[in-house]
Design a protein around this motif. Structure first.
Motif, PDB file in Angstrom:
ATOM      1  N   ASP A  50       0.837  -1.200   0.000  1.00 11.46           N
ATOM      2  CA  ASP A  50       0.000   0.000   0.000  1.00 11.46           C
ATOM      3  C   ASP A  50       0.875   1.254   0.000  1.00 11.46           C
ATOM      4  O   ASP A  50       1.937   1.293   0.640  1.00 11.46           O
ATOM      5  N   LEU A  51       0.404   2.280  -0.696  1.00 10.84           N
ATOM      6  CA  LEU A  51       1.097   3.566  -0.736  1.00 10.84           C
ATOM      7  C   LEU A  51       0.204   4.630  -0.127  1.00 10.84           C
ATOM      8  O   LEU A  51      -1.006   4.651  -0.377  1.00 10.84           O
ATOM      9  N   VAL A  52       0.799   5.517   0.666  1.00 12.59           N
ATOM     10  CA  VAL A  52       0.050   6.580   1.323  1.00 12.59           C
ATOM     11  C   VAL A  52       0.660   7.924   0.928  1.00 12.59           C
ATOM     12  O   VAL A  52       1.860   8.166   1.120  1.00 12.59           O
ATOM     13  N   TYR A  53      -0.179   8.799   0.385  1.00 17.79           N
ATOM     14  CA  TYR A  53       0.238  10.151   0.025  1.00 17.79           C
ATOM     15  C   TYR A  53      -0.520  11.117   0.936  1.00 17.79           C
ATOM     16  O   TYR A  53      -1.701  11.403   0.724  1.00 17.79           O
ATOM     17  N   ALA A  54       0.166  11.591   1.979  1.00 17.76           N
ATOM     18  CA  ALA A  54      -0.472  12.450   2.971  1.00 17.76           C
ATOM     19  C   ALA A  54      -0.517  13.890   2.480  1.00 17.76           C
ATOM     20  O   ALA A  54       0.352  14.342   1.720  1.00 17.76           O
ATOM     21  N   ILE A  55      -1.536  14.606   2.946  1.00 14.85           N
ATOM     22  CA  ILE A  55      -1.675  16.024   2.622  1.00 14.85           C
ATOM     23  C   ILE A  55      -1.321  16.834   3.862  1.00 14.85           C
ATOM     24  O   ILE A  55      -1.996  16.756   4.887  1.00 14.85           O
TER      25      ILE A  55
END
Length: 219
Positions: free
Chosen positions: A197-202
Motif C-alpha cells: 500500500d502507498l500513502v500520500y499524505a496532505i
C-alpha cells in the motif's frame, strides 16, 4: 506542491486540495465535497463558521483553474443531504465552470436527478474508462483499477517523542486509489497500510509520500 505518479502507464497528479488530475484524459477527480453540510449543521445549532461554505467553492474554483480540465468528475457525496441554500451557490458555480461536470452518485446524493439535468450535470452510478473504474464506494473488479472515495482516508503519523499527527491522504492499494474528502468538516478515517500500500499524505499545501515505517511507529 503536487505529486505526479503513473498508474497503468497513465499519468495522474495528486493535488493538496484532495483532487486528482488524470493528465492523459484531462479529467479532474474530486470526492466527498459534501456541499450543504455546513448549512445543514448550522441550521441545527452546530457552531461551524459560515465562511466554511465559501471555502468549499473557493477550493473548487482554484483547483479547476489550476488544471483547466475538460471534465470534472465528482466521485460521490457531492451534496451532504437535501437541497438547501448551497444548491443555488453550486448552480452559480457550475454556470461558470467551462468543463463538463459529471457526478458518480454516492450514499449522500439524494437530490433528485432532474435538478442536475436542468444544469447539465450528468449522473452515473459508476463509469468505466480505458481500464479504470470510477465509483463512490471502493470496490474491486478484476482487470480494472478503481478510483473511489467514501472512506475519507487519513493516516496517523507518530514521532520519536510520541507526538502524533493525523492527516488526510490518498490511499493506494494494488488496484485501487481512495481519494481524501475534498469538503470542509468531513472528518477522516484512519487507515493502516499493509503490504505494498502507498500513502500520500496532505500536509497543508503539500502532498507527501509517507514511508510505511513512519506510520508503523505506533505499533
Amino acid at each position: 506542491m503536487t505529486i505526479t505518479i503513473k498508474i497503468k502507464f497513465q499519468t495522474f497528479v495528486l493535488h493538496p486540495s484532495g483532487a486528482l488530475f488524470w493528465e492523459d484524459r484531462k479529467v479532474l477527480l474530486i470526492s466527498d465535497v459534501h456541499l450543504g453540510k455546513v448549512s445543514h449543521f448550522r441550521k441545527h445549532g452546530v457552531a461551524i463558521p459560515n465562511n466554511a461554505v465559501s471555502k468549499n467553492f473557493q477550493k473548487l474554483t482554484e483547483v479547476v483553474d489550476y488544471f483547466n480540465p475538460e471534465k470534472v468528475v465528482f466521485l460521490g457525496d457531492l451534496f451532504h443531504s437535501s437541497k438547501n441554500s448551497e444548491w443555488n451557490l453550486f448552480v452559480e458555480w457550475s454556470d461558470c465552470c467551462v468543463a463538463e461536470i459529471i457526478l458518480i452518485t454516492g450514499n449522500h446524493d439524494i437530490i433528485a436527478k432532474e435538478n442536475y439535468d436542468k444544469i447539465d450535470v450528468k449522473i452515473f452510478e459508476e463509469l468505466e474508462v480505458d481500464g479504470y473504474l470510477l465509483t463512490h464506494h471502493p470496490i474491486e473488479k478484476e482487470g480494472l483499477f478503481n478510483f473511489s472515495g467514501h472512506i475519507h482516508p487519513g493516516i496517523e503519523l507518530r514521532g520519536f517523542g510520541g507526538q502524533s499527527l493525523k492527516l488526510p491522504c490518498f490511499f493506494q492499494k494494488e488496484n485501487q486509489m481512495i481519494l481524501p474528502a475534498f469538503g470542509e468538516f468531513t472528518g477522516k478515517y484512519i487507515m493502516v497500510p499493509e503490504g505494498n500500500d502507498l500513502v500520500y499524505a496532505i500536509a497543508k499545501d503539500e502532498v507527501i509520500l509517507v514511508e510505511k515505517r513512519l506510520s508503523d511507529k505506533k505499533r
